[in-house]
Design an enzyme around this catalytic site. Structure first.
Site, PDB file in Angstrom:
ATOM      1  N   SER A  26       0.815  -1.215   0.000  1.00  0.00           N
ATOM      2  CA  SER A  26       0.000   0.000   0.000  1.00  0.00           C
ATOM      3  C   SER A  26       0.848   1.264   0.000  1.00  0.00           C
ATOM      4  O   SER A  26       0.599   2.195  -0.772  1.00  0.00           O
ATOM      5  CB  SER A  26      -0.917  -0.008   1.219  1.00  0.00           C
ATOM      6  N   THR A  55       0.713  -6.787   2.412  1.00  0.00           N
ATOM      7  CA  THR A  55      -0.002  -7.504   3.464  1.00  0.00           C
ATOM      8  C   THR A  55      -1.497  -7.228   3.416  1.00  0.00           C
ATOM      9  O   THR A  55      -2.321  -8.151   3.502  1.00  0.00           O
ATOM     10  CB  THR A  55       0.556  -7.108   4.846  1.00  0.00           C
ATOM     11  N   CYS A  56      -1.881  -5.974   3.280  1.00  0.00           N
ATOM     12  CA  CYS A  56      -3.287  -5.587   3.363  1.00  0.00           C
ATOM     13  C   CYS A  56      -4.155  -6.347   2.376  1.00  0.00           C
ATOM     14  O   CYS A  56      -5.164  -6.950   2.744  1.00  0.00           O
ATOM     15  CB  CYS A  56      -3.423  -4.083   3.130  1.00  0.00           C
ATOM     16  N   CYS A  61      -5.897  -6.762   5.793  1.00  0.00           N
ATOM     17  CA  CYS A  61      -7.171  -6.045   5.903  1.00  0.00           C
ATOM     18  C   CYS A  61      -8.279  -6.612   5.023  1.00  0.00           C
ATOM     19  O   CYS A  61      -9.402  -6.831   5.495  1.00  0.00           O
ATOM     20  CB  CYS A  61      -6.990  -4.581   5.528  1.00  0.00           C
ATOM     21  N   LYS A  64      -9.265 -10.387   5.683  1.00  0.00           N
ATOM     22  CA  LYS A  64      -9.729 -10.397   7.075  1.00  0.00           C
ATOM     23  C   LYS A  64     -11.127  -9.802   7.182  1.00  0.00           C
ATOM     24  O   LYS A  64     -11.999 -10.325   7.886  1.00  0.00           O
ATOM     25  CB  LYS A  64      -8.733  -9.628   7.942  1.00  0.00           C
ATOM     26  N   TYR A 191      -4.604  -7.083  18.404  1.00  0.00           N
ATOM     27  CA  TYR A 191      -5.827  -7.008  17.612  1.00  0.00           C
ATOM     28  C   TYR A 191      -5.943  -8.122  16.580  1.00  0.00           C
ATOM     29  O   TYR A 191      -7.043  -8.597  16.296  1.00  0.00           O
ATOM     30  CB  TYR A 191      -5.972  -5.630  16.971  1.00  0.00           C
ATOM     31  N   GLU A 195      -9.114 -10.528  16.594  1.00  0.00           N
ATOM     32  CA  GLU A 195      -9.981 -10.562  15.408  1.00  0.00           C
ATOM     33  C   GLU A 195     -10.181 -11.987  14.899  1.00  0.00           C
ATOM     34  O   GLU A 195     -11.315 -12.422  14.643  1.00  0.00           O
ATOM     35  CB  GLU A 195      -9.386  -9.680  14.302  1.00  0.00           C
ATOM     36  N   ARG A 218      -3.835  -4.568  25.183  1.00  0.00           N
ATOM     37  CA  ARG A 218      -3.265  -3.760  26.254  1.00  0.00           C
ATOM     38  C   ARG A 218      -2.750  -2.400  25.781  1.00  0.00           C
ATOM     39  O   ARG A 218      -2.564  -1.492  26.600  1.00  0.00           O
ATOM     40  CB  ARG A 218      -2.155  -4.531  26.969  1.00  0.00           C
ATOM     41  N   ASP A 326       5.039  -0.525   7.509  1.00  0.00           N
ATOM     42  CA  ASP A 326       5.329  -1.456   8.598  1.00  0.00           C
ATOM     43  C   ASP A 326       6.819  -1.687   8.812  1.00  0.00           C
ATOM     44  O   ASP A 326       7.239  -2.062   9.909  1.00  0.00           O
ATOM     45  CB  ASP A 326       4.650  -2.800   8.330  1.00  0.00           C
ATOM     46  N   HIS A 462     -31.374  10.435  15.454  1.00  0.00           N
ATOM     47  CA  HIS A 462     -32.072   9.457  16.292  1.00  0.00           C
ATOM     48  C   HIS A 462     -32.972   8.554  15.456  1.00  0.00           C
ATOM     49  O   HIS A 462     -33.608   9.023  14.518  1.00  0.00           O
ATOM     50  CB  HIS A 462     -32.918  10.213  17.329  1.00  0.00           C
ATOM     51  N   GLU A 467     -25.364   8.765  18.124  1.00  0.00           N
ATOM     52  CA  GLU A 467     -25.884   9.976  18.756  1.00  0.00           C
ATOM     53  C   GLU A 467     -25.432  10.091  20.217  1.00  0.00           C
ATOM     54  O   GLU A 467     -25.421  11.182  20.788  1.00  0.00           O
ATOM     55  CB  GLU A 467     -27.407  10.015  18.684  1.00  0.00           C
TER      56      GLU A 467
END
Length: 480
Positions: A26, A55-56, A61, A64, A191, A195, A218, A326, A462, A467
């Site tokens: 990317s 990778t993405c 991404c 996944k 993550y 995931e 964490r 990365d 709403h 909201e």
């Protein structure tokens, strides 16, 4: 436009390019294409040893998110009866069909990437690059020289040094699974681990997540991690906390056995064994793909983990050599690599010497179940930066209206972290249905420096979950 595609069958003299990009992920592609847009006369080349998209597109991404949506569909099928639909749900899931369609989608994206390079008259070179000098590389015996060189080779999953680790998979191999497993162990608390464990659990796989400490996510806001842990527990997701992996063994029937040590605070360590596992996956972090680049020929400095050291302008320690994404080990997110790459091209090729990416207030989403969205500082970071006395927290926890009709009752949790008398919003965090889609808009407000009073003055939409961010303790923010 003519598209130059150089393979390892071609041998020629050293070729010169104004911009030589190593890595067709990317960040690399974004920087190359922006450079071509800014100055079409440039000679630009992109070198890639694997599939374009990085990778993405290939193992991150994109596939996944397909799997996340697949698991979400299964959740909706379970909820259907609560909305009056008499659906006879066969206890079957065609993993092979989904994998075939997902792989075809990724392959189509690979083609789009190379096609776009061709439209921009960017040379695409297939093969592994290795530096032979400060600004020269060799690819399959062919020499290339760049006036400017960008390193954007990304990273790969880390495998621990324990017995049997070579028997295990990573998030990369997850997308190669040909059959739908019945029992899986995922080791990690970040993550990616959360995931994938969530995807498998919500598809009906007997899934256990192993975490070394007593919490997951964490690096995220404490309350976000705590609330997700609660939701995972309520959903029946098995998590083995305070556990270090010791060894992985393979049985004669092809299944795996996990052996670990549980070290809970205040208790004696004890051994744990989990048997009959069809898959064991490590998702404990990633490291940079720099070992085979020959950086010793360039003067480019790296840290102890092989990550390339850059300044705020993505400049390495070597003149004319830059790095994004990365491989730098900071904010490992596709949009970050893209933005950094584009800013870099503006700085180099469009006479914008101060152009750079701000690494503050980067929004991100975790496609957990339920999903998480976050931008800005955690509460701990805000208190450290501004002092606890100067921070005010607004938070809310409720059940999304979607679940008013359903048997299951996942919660939505929202948190605003405000600083100073003006109550500038320095952190915004949400966990719950729709968090992934609402985060982009709210992140603009945080980047723009919005205050709690401005949120209060915004009329709510709403009924929505979003909201709550503009009605939370409405009118009670500090007066200017």
């Amino acid at each position: 436009f003519q598209h130059y595609y150089i393979t390892n069958n071609l041998r020629m003299a050293k070729q010169f390019f104004n911009y030589l990009v190593i890595g067709a992920g990317s960040g690399g592609i974004a920087s190359a294409r922006r450079a071509a847009l800014l100055k079409p006369s440039l000679k630009i080349a992109v070198i890639e040893k694997a599939r374009p998209g990085g990778t993405c597109v290939n193992v991150g991404c994109v596939p996944k998110k397909v799997m996340f949506m697949t698991a979400t569909v299964n959740e909706a099928l379970h909820d259907a009866k609560d909305y009056g639909f008499d659906i006879v749900k066969k206890n079957e899931f065609d993993w092979a069909m989904l994998k075939e369609k997902r792989d075809a989608y990724v392959k189509r994206l690979n083609g789009i990437y190379t096609s776009n390079l061709g439209k921009d008259n960017i040379t695409y070179i297939q093969g592994a690059a290795k530096f032979t000098g400060p600004l020269t590389v060799s690819v399959e015996g062919v020499e290339y020289e760049g006036e400017h060189v960008l390193i954007a080779v990304g990273g790969r999953p880390t495998i621990p040094n324990i017995p049997g680790a070579e028997l295990c998979d990573t998030s990369d191999e997850f997308f190669e699974w040909d059959t739908f497993p019945n029992k899986v162990l995922v080791i990690g608390a970040g993550y990616i681990a959360v995931e994938i464990a969530g995807i498998l659990h919500n598809l009906g796989v007997d899934t256990t997540l192993v975490a070394r400490r007593g919490a997951i996510l964490r690096s995220f806001d404490h309350d976000i991690g705590k609330n997700l842990m609660s939701e995972m527990s309520d959903a029946g997701q098995k998590v083995q906390y305070h556990t270090n992996p010791d060894a992985i063994e393979k049985a004669e029937d092809g299944t795996f056995t996990f052996k670990g040590t549980v070290s809970e605070p205040g208790q004696e360590p004890k051994q744990i064994t989990l048997e009959g596992l069809e898959k064991v996956m490590f998702a404990i972090g990633r490291h940079a793909n720099t070992e085979t680049l020959g950086l010793d020929k360039t003067g480019v400095n790296t840290d102890s983990r092989g990550q390339i050291l850059v300044d705020e302008f993505q400049q390495t320690s070597a003149e004319g050599v830059y790095a994004v994404g990365d491989v730098c080990g900071k904010a490992l997110l596709t949009p970050v690599a893209i933005a950094a790459g584009r800013h870099l091209s503006h700085r180099i090729f469009n006479s914008e010497p101060d152009r750079k990416l701000s690494y503050e207030n980067i929004p991100t989403v975790v496609f957990s179940h339920p999903p998480i969205g976050t931008v800005g500082l955690t509460q701990a970071e805000a208190e450290e930066k501004y002092g606890a006395a100067n921070i005010k927290i607004y938070q809310s926890k409720f059940t999304n209206m979607y679940f008013a009709m359903t048997t299951r009752k996942p919660k939505t949790y929202m948190k605003l972290i405000c600083e100073g008398r003006e109550e500038k919003i320095v952190g915004l965090h949400v966990m719950g249905l729709g968090a992934d889609e609402m985060m982009q808009g709210f992140s603009i407000a945080v980047v723009a420096g919005a205050t709690k009073k401005q949120f209060d003055s915004t009329v709510a939409i709403h009924p929505t979950s979003a909201e709550e961010f503009v009605t939370m303790n409405w009118g009670l923010s500090t007066k200017s």
